[in-house]
Design a protein around this motif. Structure first.
Motif, PDB file in Angstrom:
ATOM      1  N   ALA A  28       0.835  -1.205   0.000  1.00  0.00           N
ATOM      2  CA  ALA A  28       0.000   0.000   0.000  1.00  0.00           C
ATOM      3  C   ALA A  28       0.870   1.255   0.000  1.00  0.00           C
ATOM      4  CB  ALA A  28      -0.920  -0.001   1.215  1.00  0.00           C
ATOM      5  N   ALA A  29       1.974   1.212   0.721  1.00  0.00           N
ATOM      6  CA  ALA A  29       2.879   2.361   0.769  1.00  0.00           C
ATOM      7  C   ALA A  29       3.478   2.636  -0.599  1.00  0.00           C
ATOM      8  CB  ALA A  29       3.985   2.105   1.794  1.00  0.00           C
ATOM      9  N   SER A  32       0.878   4.062  -2.948  1.00  0.00           N
ATOM     10  CA  SER A  32       0.563   5.463  -2.672  1.00  0.00           C
ATOM     11  C   SER A  32       1.516   6.414  -3.380  1.00  0.00           C
ATOM     12  CB  SER A  32       0.603   5.725  -1.163  1.00  0.00           C
ATOM     13  OG  SER A  32       1.944   5.755  -0.673  1.00  0.00           O
ATOM     14  N   MET A  70       5.282   7.742   2.280  1.00  0.00           N
ATOM     15  CA  MET A  70       5.123   6.290   2.228  1.00  0.00           C
ATOM     16  C   MET A  70       5.083   5.692   3.632  1.00  0.00           C
ATOM     17  SD  MET A  70       7.617   5.444  -1.025  1.00  0.00           S
ATOM     18  CE  MET A  70       7.406   3.653  -0.941  1.00  0.00           C
ATOM     19  N   ALA A  73       1.651   6.227   4.839  1.00  0.00           N
ATOM     20  CA  ALA A  73       0.723   5.333   4.149  1.00  0.00           C
ATOM     21  C   ALA A  73       0.820   3.920   4.718  1.00  0.00           C
ATOM     22  CB  ALA A  73       1.005   5.329   2.647  1.00  0.00           C
ATOM     23  N   SER A  77      -2.264   1.946   6.652  1.00  0.00           N
ATOM     24  CA  SER A  77      -2.710   0.631   6.201  1.00  0.00           C
ATOM     25  C   SER A  77      -2.621  -0.383   7.331  1.00  0.00           C
ATOM     26  CB  SER A  77      -1.864   0.168   5.016  1.00  0.00           C
ATOM     27  OG  SER A  77      -2.148  -1.175   4.681  1.00  0.00           O
TER      28      SER A  77
END
Length: 243
Positions: A28-29, A32, A70, A73, A77
């Motif tokens: 997810a990071a 993003s 990141m 993020a 998450s």
């Protein structure tokens, strides 16, 4: 003279298995930032580093602002997954972990006395325990609260308050808080960073093979175990040589 000892535990990869959420959150990071995520093995290879260092290692050359975004993020998450699934499902304890911890604090079992009496040397016969955390404070607080483990540990250290592993600051703080000399302490962890940190702090390094780094990467360990149920006997062996 007290025979107090200190057992220092890493969390992720040693006590709890968070790899599914680690992988999902790192992906997810990267998403993003519009970047392709590294492979699973590469992501797990950096577990143990602080998040900024881990992301910089996985995405060399990114600018600090992107790295920091990141990191946020990843945290968002990870916390979202923890809330959605709950701690026992999100970061389950490895098999036999609770049983071994509880056996070690049973004076009639392994002869270990941890937590409340650790600060009363006259009352302590053998051991105390402390954990060195590998991620941010919020993550570890939720892990320990979710598994009701707080009462087993006399000190909690994390990278929010110290330099990232393998810097020895977390272990040094734990030793200071418990007034424990390094030769009376051991560190249990699953990564090369844990073993390097233990060596740098002058404590006995115990590597575990069920975590995120394979046995080949645990070459700095003084001892390596494949099952946490082997820990009590190994501790007895180590204590005999560190009177």
């Amino acid at each position: 003279m007290t025979d107090l000892r200190l057992v220092i535990f890493d969390v992720d990869g040693t006590l709890v298995d968070s790899q599914a959420d680690i992988l999902a959150s790192m992906r997810a990071a990267f998403a993003s930032a519009g970047l392709e995520a590294p492979a699973r093995a590469e992501i797990l290879s950096i577990v143990g580093l602080s998040l900024p260092l881990a992301i910089a290692e996985l995405a060399p050359g990114i600018d600090p602002a992107t790295r920091d975004a990141m990191v946020e993020a990843y945290k968002a998450s990870y916390m979202g997954l923890r809330i959605e699934k709950g701690t026992p499902q999100s970061s389950p304890l490895y098999p036999n972990t609770r049983e071994v911890l509880e056996a070690l604090i049973d004076e009639t079992g392994a002869g270990a006395v941890w937590w409340q009496r650790a600060y009363d040397p006259a009352a302590v016969e053998r051991d105390t325990a402390v954990k060195a955390a590998l991620k941010d404070r919020g993550t570890d607080v939720r892990s320990f609260a979710g598994h009701l483990l707080f009462e087993l540990f006399v000190s909690q250290q994390c990278a929010d308050d110290h330099p990232s592993k393998p810097h020895p600051a977390m272990i040094e703080a734990a030793l200071s808080e418990t007034a424990m000399p390094a030769h009376r302490a051991v560190m249990l962890g699953d990564t090369s960073f844990d073993m390097q940190m233990a060596r740098a702090a002058g404590v006995t390094a115990i590597g575990v093979t069920w975590g995120y780094h394979d046995a080949a990467r645990l070459r700095d360990a003084h001892h390596v175990i494949d099952d946490i149920r082997a820990l009590p006997a190994l501790l007895e062996e180590i204590w005999e040589t560190t009177a």
